[in-house]
Design an enzyme around this catalytic site. Sequence first.
Site, PDB file in Angstrom:
ATOM      1  N   GLY A 239       0.757  -1.245   0.000  1.00  0.00           N
ATOM      2  CA  GLY A 239       0.000   0.000   0.000  1.00  0.00           C
ATOM      3  C   GLY A 239       0.783   1.288   0.000  1.00  0.00           C
ATOM      4  O   GLY A 239       0.187   2.360  -0.163  1.00  0.00           O
ATOM      5  N   PRO A 273       4.473  -5.282  -0.791  1.00  0.00           N
ATOM      6  CA  PRO A 273       4.475  -4.094  -1.650  1.00  0.00           C
ATOM      7  C   PRO A 273       4.342  -4.471  -3.125  1.00  0.00           C
ATOM      8  O   PRO A 273       4.945  -5.437  -3.590  1.00  0.00           O
ATOM      9  CB  PRO A 273       5.855  -3.471  -1.385  1.00  0.00           C
ATOM     10  N   TYR A 315      -9.820   5.701 -11.933  1.00  0.00           N
ATOM     11  CA  TYR A 315      -9.651   6.391 -10.642  1.00  0.00           C
ATOM     12  C   TYR A 315      -9.390   7.881 -10.807  1.00  0.00           C
ATOM     13  O   TYR A 315      -8.957   8.524  -9.851  1.00  0.00           O
ATOM     14  CB  TYR A 315      -8.451   5.824  -9.863  1.00  0.00           C
ATOM     15  N   CYS A 341     -14.064   4.493 -28.006  1.00  0.00           N
ATOM     16  CA  CYS A 341     -15.311   5.241 -28.121  1.00  0.00           C
ATOM     17  C   CYS A 341     -15.955   5.463 -26.767  1.00  0.00           C
ATOM     18  O   CYS A 341     -17.052   4.948 -26.490  1.00  0.00           O
ATOM     19  CB  CYS A 341     -16.259   4.487 -29.049  1.00  0.00           C
ATOM     20  N   TYR A 369       0.082  -1.631 -12.193  1.00  0.00           N
ATOM     21  CA  TYR A 369      -1.337  -1.554 -12.555  1.00  0.00           C
ATOM     22  C   TYR A 369      -1.522  -0.899 -13.925  1.00  0.00           C
ATOM     23  O   TYR A 369      -2.480  -0.169 -14.162  1.00  0.00           O
ATOM     24  CB  TYR A 369      -2.125  -0.812 -11.455  1.00  0.00           C
TER      25      TYR A 369
END
Length: 417
Positions: A239, A273, A315, A341, A369
């Site tokens: 995190g 991690p 996000y 689109c 990610y």
Amino acid sequence: MTAFQQQNGALHCEGVSLETIAREHGTPTYVYSRSAIETAFLAYRSALNQRAHLICYAVKANSNLAVLNVLAQLGAGFDVVSVGELERVIAAGGPSEKIVFSGIGKTRDEMQRALKAGIKCFNIESEAELLALAEVADSMGKVAPVSIRVNPDVDAGTHPYISTGLRENKFGVDVDSARRLYRIAKDANGLDPVGVDCHIGSQIMDIAPFAASLDCLLALIDDLGTEGIFLQHLDIGGGLGVHYDEVAPSIDSYVSAVSERLADRELELILEPGRSIVALAGALLTAVLYLKPTEARHFAVVDAAMNDLLRPALYSAWQDIQVVTPHDGEIQSWDIVGPICETGDFLGKGRELILAQGDLLAVMGAGAYGFAMASNYNSRPRAAEILVHGDSSHLIGQRESLSDLWQREVIPPEPQT
Ligand code: LLP
């Protein structure tokens, strides 16, 4: 050393020009610096060297075999959340005995495979899951090492989608339930309670929530001790945030804050991690297809899209965007958008850049990610991946071909009339 630097008028990854990579492999392409991955991992290791520890890299952040192999060679353990990730780690040469298995929905098949492989620990998130694991292990004549994931009800102060340590989140169990689950685990044939874990969220920019959840776990460990349940490890999860647009705490200061609280307890400290090891080691290379200035906004249409890098769309994440070979011209505010689109398909908005058609751009901080969350939406093949080491670069993930897109699909025979 930062992984990506301007040298002789062009952005390089270590000693390799991103222009060269784009010429040889096309775009969009992910580029990772091996040294940056190693440096981040070693920062954890050196900060932890005073105590028994295991750094279990969270495979979900970037699960390319070559990346896993780099970390396995450095002695990393791995945090997996599916049998797919488990098999990847094994295929990359990672040792099963250093794998912890997280996630709230492990299937019985996944449990079986992990027990066969002999993993270090199952991080359990509910009573029902614990009972299922006990049955599976018992039926195989095995004993499953378990840790209970505690939800400490701590606000990690991060995006709600990646905040996991609050009571209303689906993760872990509250402390009272955890106590009960440890008693069940102690008495079950197929289970051995060996640790406790938590994970309160991702991209956390403040150390205080980690300290608060650690205190919660330590109090539980002491409590369990009075009942004769002695745990060997404490897993604080992952995190730690990285510097996208704001300065993040250093790995060293984070680890020191955590270790200090453990003082001289004889617990093995496990960390999971992901982002803080690989995010800043990667960039997504993309080419400007067209400039489309309109009265309302200036759009730069690039050949990467939300299917390649979902973080901005999902996000509203901000990642720096740099021109690989800066040139003269007029600075303007650009929305960097993909060909998909959807209005949500953007990589960055309102970026002050000098752009021309054909320019190469690098979306920074894309090592975590990024590819891992890529999809084939709009029937777009997934990007190539390159690992740079010094002056050399290696193709570690081939660009998908068009026929890959429908390889698994079948047209059924015409109905007989
Ligand atoms: N351990 C567990 C149990 C996790 O669920 C996660 C991440 C980690 C470790 C690693 O966390 P990290 O050190 O990478 O923050 N897709 C999102 C991030 C999702 C994180 C999910 N869990 C993003 O792009 O921001």
